[in-house]
Design a protein around this motif. Structure first.
Motif, PDB file in Angstrom:
ATOM      1  N   THR A  98      -4.372  -2.189  -2.120  1.00 25.63           N
ATOM      2  CA  THR A  98      -2.955  -1.732  -2.040  1.00 25.63           C
ATOM      3  C   THR A  98      -2.786  -0.505  -3.121  1.00 25.63           C
ATOM      4  O   THR A  98      -1.699  -0.149  -3.378  1.00 25.63           O
ATOM      5  CB  THR A  98      -2.093  -2.783  -2.630  1.00 25.63           C
ATOM      6  OG1 THR A  98      -2.551  -3.334  -3.699  1.00 25.63           O
ATOM      7  CG2 THR A  98      -2.279  -3.842  -1.638  1.00 25.63           C
ATOM      8  N   ARG A  99      -3.797   0.037  -3.918  1.00 24.97           N
ATOM      9  CA  ARG A  99      -3.761   1.027  -4.491  1.00 24.97           C
ATOM     10  C   ARG A  99      -2.900   0.787  -6.017  1.00 24.97           C
ATOM     11  O   ARG A  99      -2.034   1.697  -6.229  1.00 24.97           O
ATOM     12  CB  ARG A  99      -3.060   2.342  -3.739  1.00 24.97           C
ATOM     13  CG  ARG A  99      -3.777   2.831  -2.623  1.00 24.97           C
ATOM     14  CD  ARG A  99      -3.196   3.842  -1.830  1.00 24.97           C
ATOM     15  NE  ARG A  99      -3.809   4.286  -0.647  1.00 24.97           N
ATOM     16  CZ  ARG A  99      -3.301   4.871   0.202  1.00 24.97           C
ATOM     17  NH1 ARG A  99      -2.118   5.387   0.112  1.00 24.97           N
ATOM     18  NH2 ARG A  99      -3.893   5.542   1.512  1.00 24.97           N
ATOM     19  N   THR A 100      -3.131  -0.423  -6.369  1.00 23.32           N
ATOM     20  CA  THR A 100      -2.223  -0.853  -7.444  1.00 23.32           C
ATOM     21  C   THR A 100      -2.860  -0.102  -8.772  1.00 23.32           C
ATOM     22  O   THR A 100      -4.106  -0.075  -8.832  1.00 23.32           O
ATOM     23  CB  THR A 100      -2.400  -2.406  -7.669  1.00 23.32           C
ATOM     24  OG1 THR A 100      -1.785  -2.793  -6.326  1.00 23.32           O
ATOM     25  CG2 THR A 100      -1.944  -3.007  -8.838  1.00 23.32           C
ATOM     26  N   LYS A 101      -1.954   0.167  -9.631  1.00 18.85           N
ATOM     27  CA  LYS A 101      -2.197   0.641 -10.930  1.00 18.85           C
ATOM     28  C   LYS A 101      -2.282  -0.216 -12.084  1.00 18.85           C
ATOM     29  O   LYS A 101      -3.271  -0.072 -12.874  1.00 18.85           O
ATOM     30  CB  LYS A 101      -1.224   1.926 -11.119  1.00 18.85           C
ATOM     31  CG  LYS A 101      -1.029   2.855 -10.250  1.00 18.85           C
ATOM     32  CD  LYS A 101      -0.098   4.172 -10.858  1.00 18.85           C
ATOM     33  CE  LYS A 101      -0.144   5.255  -9.905  1.00 18.85           C
ATOM     34  NZ  LYS A 101       0.756   6.524 -10.373  1.00 18.85           N
TER      35      LYS A 101
ATOM     36  N   ARG B 222       0.753  -1.312  -0.122  1.00 23.45           N
ATOM     37  CA  ARG B 222       0.025  -0.161  -0.065  1.00 23.45           C
ATOM     38  C   ARG B 222       0.889   1.242  -0.052  1.00 23.45           C
ATOM     39  O   ARG B 222       0.537   2.201  -0.488  1.00 23.45           O
ATOM     40  CB  ARG B 222      -0.818  -0.142   1.104  1.00 23.45           C
ATOM     41  CG  ARG B 222      -1.925   1.070   1.379  1.00 23.45           C
ATOM     42  CD  ARG B 222      -2.910   0.987   2.324  1.00 23.45           C
ATOM     43  NE  ARG B 222      -3.781   1.857   2.483  1.00 23.45           N
ATOM     44  CZ  ARG B 222      -5.017   2.194   1.742  1.00 23.45           C
ATOM     45  NH1 ARG B 222      -5.242   0.929   1.137  1.00 23.45           N
ATOM     46  NH2 ARG B 222      -5.851   3.079   2.295  1.00 23.45           N
ATOM     47  N   CYS B 223       2.195   1.068   0.772  1.00 26.21           N
ATOM     48  CA  CYS B 223       3.194   2.244   0.780  1.00 26.21           C
ATOM     49  C   CYS B 223       4.028   2.062  -0.262  1.00 26.21           C
ATOM     50  O   CYS B 223       5.200   2.884  -0.282  1.00 26.21           O
ATOM     51  CB  CYS B 223       3.575   2.273   1.894  1.00 26.21           C
ATOM     52  SG  CYS B 223       2.488   2.568   3.410  1.00 26.21           S
ATOM     53  N   ASN B 224       3.823   1.334  -1.439  1.00 20.89           N
ATOM     54  CA  ASN B 224       4.966   1.091  -2.531  1.00 20.89           C
ATOM     55  C   ASN B 224       6.105   0.263  -1.918  1.00 20.89           C
ATOM     56  O   ASN B 224       7.113   0.640  -1.186  1.00 20.89           O
ATOM     57  CB  ASN B 224       5.385   2.437  -3.136  1.00 20.89           C
ATOM     58  CG  ASN B 224       6.268   2.283  -4.214  1.00 20.89           C
ATOM     59  OD1 ASN B 224       6.869   1.063  -4.283  1.00 20.89           O
ATOM     60  ND2 ASN B 224       6.188   2.943  -5.247  1.00 20.89           N
TER      61      ASN B 224
ATOM     62  N   GLN C 163      -7.347  -3.115  -5.184  1.00 21.96           N
ATOM     63  CA  GLN C 163      -7.747  -2.148  -4.555  1.00 21.96           C
ATOM     64  C   GLN C 163      -7.239  -1.729  -3.331  1.00 21.96           C
ATOM     65  O   GLN C 163      -7.210  -0.440  -3.147  1.00 21.96           O
ATOM     66  CB  GLN C 163      -9.315  -2.226  -4.513  1.00 21.96           C
ATOM     67  CG  GLN C 163     -10.001  -2.248  -6.047  1.00 21.96           C
ATOM     68  CD  GLN C 163     -11.486  -2.291  -5.935  1.00 21.96           C
ATOM     69  OE1 GLN C 163     -11.945  -3.225  -5.196  1.00 21.96           O
ATOM     70  NE2 GLN C 163     -12.198  -1.492  -6.491  1.00 21.96           N
TER      71      GLN C 163
ATOM     72  N   ARG D  22       3.912   0.425  -8.068  1.00 16.42           N
ATOM     73  CA  ARG D  22       2.214   0.168  -8.146  1.00 16.42           C
ATOM     74  C   ARG D  22       1.956  -0.779  -9.031  1.00 16.42           C
ATOM     75  O   ARG D  22       0.794  -0.997  -9.422  1.00 16.42           O
ATOM     76  CB  ARG D  22       1.740   1.478  -8.542  1.00 16.42           C
ATOM     77  CG  ARG D  22       1.974   2.597  -7.616  1.00 16.42           C
ATOM     78  CD  ARG D  22       1.372   2.214  -6.121  1.00 16.42           C
ATOM     79  NE  ARG D  22       1.531   3.242  -5.172  1.00 16.42           N
ATOM     80  CZ  ARG D  22       1.400   2.959  -3.839  1.00 16.42           C
ATOM     81  NH1 ARG D  22       0.665   2.005  -3.533  1.00 16.42           N
ATOM     82  NH2 ARG D  22       1.400   3.784  -2.996  1.00 16.42           N
TER      83      ARG D  22
ATOM     84  N   ARG E 270      -8.147   2.335 -12.660  1.00 18.89           N
ATOM     85  CA  ARG E 270      -8.274   3.660 -12.301  1.00 18.89           C
ATOM     86  C   ARG E 270      -9.350   4.156 -11.625  1.00 18.89           C
ATOM     87  O   ARG E 270     -10.250   3.365 -11.242  1.00 18.89           O
ATOM     88  CB  ARG E 270      -8.783   4.191 -14.026  1.00 18.89           C
ATOM     89  CG  ARG E 270      -7.985   3.861 -15.118  1.00 18.89           C
ATOM     90  CD  ARG E 270      -8.378   4.730 -16.365  1.00 18.89           C
ATOM     91  NE  ARG E 270      -9.727   4.538 -16.611  1.00 18.89           N
ATOM     92  CZ  ARG E 270     -10.226   3.614 -17.324  1.00 18.89           C
ATOM     93  NH1 ARG E 270      -9.221   2.782 -17.825  1.00 18.89           N
ATOM     94  NH2 ARG E 270     -11.561   3.366 -17.508  1.00 18.89           N
ATOM     95  N   ARG E 271      -8.897   4.866 -10.730  1.00 21.42           N
ATOM     96  CA  ARG E 271      -9.630   5.562  -9.750  1.00 21.42           C
ATOM     97  C   ARG E 271     -10.814   6.130 -10.210  1.00 21.42           C
ATOM     98  O   ARG E 271     -10.843   6.992 -11.069  1.00 21.42           O
ATOM     99  CB  ARG E 271      -8.967   6.371  -8.675  1.00 21.42           C
ATOM    100  CG  ARG E 271      -7.877   5.507  -7.991  1.00 21.42           C
ATOM    101  CD  ARG E 271      -7.158   6.385  -7.047  1.00 21.42           C
ATOM    102  NE  ARG E 271      -5.923   5.772  -6.260  1.00 21.42           N
ATOM    103  CZ  ARG E 271      -5.278   5.998  -5.206  1.00 21.42           C
ATOM    104  NH1 ARG E 271      -5.553   7.274  -4.652  1.00 21.42           N
ATOM    105  NH2 ARG E 271      -4.407   5.456  -4.766  1.00 21.42           N
TER     106      ARG E 271
END
Length: 236
Positions: free
Chosen positions: A147-150, A55-57, A145, A114, A234-235
């Motif tokens: 982990t905010r993965t791109k 989540r924090c890279n 989602q 990411r 994409r968010r």
């Protein structure tokens, strides 16, 4: 031309040997401790560690911790706290990998910022495999989602087969709909792997050979074909 060809053949042979040697070493390690390691990588504790680090890279977390503790150790060489922190930090690299289930499971790595790279198990796509495949894809999208993965990157010889690729695309789209994720999917053309990857994959030849005809294909140079599927999140 003949001299160039001989040199190229030499490089190919070395590359193949390196890839095969590394893969054989990993396979030997898997036979010795594969079961316990798989259980650890698929545990709830590992999931929590993976999500926290990724989540924090993950790459920045691991490198940042290593550099910070190195500096702290240099500044405070006799500090017991620093020693304990350095010992605990050895767990951080473990947070860069996750297995979704103990057996026949997606192996997820977070070594590239990411982007999560997903390695598929060489299943035969039986009814049980298909159910597991769908379940793991749903978990994967949810974890992406969290982990905010791109991007999710799949790259496997198994994806050359239409059946496996269509299953994956269908389940990714279904999982995205289930979790409210906004995605686009890019599917590359099949390509031949390089000699190092061929050496690495050659260790799995026996397992690939028992799969249904058409699941695995080779290119004009006799090396395995592979295909990349890239899922962009994409968010909203």
């Amino acid at each position: 031309m003949m001299k160039t060809s001989a040199v190229q053949l030499g490089f190919d042979a070395v590359g193949f040997a390196v890839g095969r040697g590394v893969s054989q070493l990993l396979a030997a390690g898997n036979k010795l401790v594969g079961g316990p390691v798989s259980r650890v990588l698929s545990s709830r504790a590992q999931l929590a560690l993976f999500v926290s680090v990724t989540r924090c890279n993950a790459l920045l977390v691991v490198l940042g911790a290593a550099v910070s503790l190195r500096v702290a150790g240099w500044l405070y060489p006799y500090s017991e706290l620093v020693t304990v922190m350095m010992f605990c930090s050895t767990l951080l690299p473990m947070g860069m990998w996750l297995r979704l289930e103990p057996k026949a499971s997606f192996l997820v790595s977070s070594v590239y910022g990411r982007q999560l790279r997903v390695h598929l198990p060489d299943t035969s796509l039986t009814a049980r495999d298909v159910v597991s495949f769908k379940r793991q894809t749903e978990r994967l999208v949810h974890i992406a989602q969290l982990t905010r993965t791109k991007t999710l990157q799949f790259d496997s010889p198994l994806l050359v087969a239409d059946s496996t690729r269509q299953h994956l695309l269908r389940y990714v789209e279904s999982a995205a709909s289930l979790h409210g994720a906004n995605i686009t999917i890019d599917v590359d053309d099949a390509r031949e792997v390089d000699v190092v990857a061929q050496g690495s994959l050659s260790v799995h030849e026996e397992r690939y050979d028992i799969l249904r005809v058409g699941r695995i294909a080779t290119g004009p140079n006799g090396r395995l074909l592979t295909r990349k599927v890239l899922v962009r999140l994409r968010r909203r």
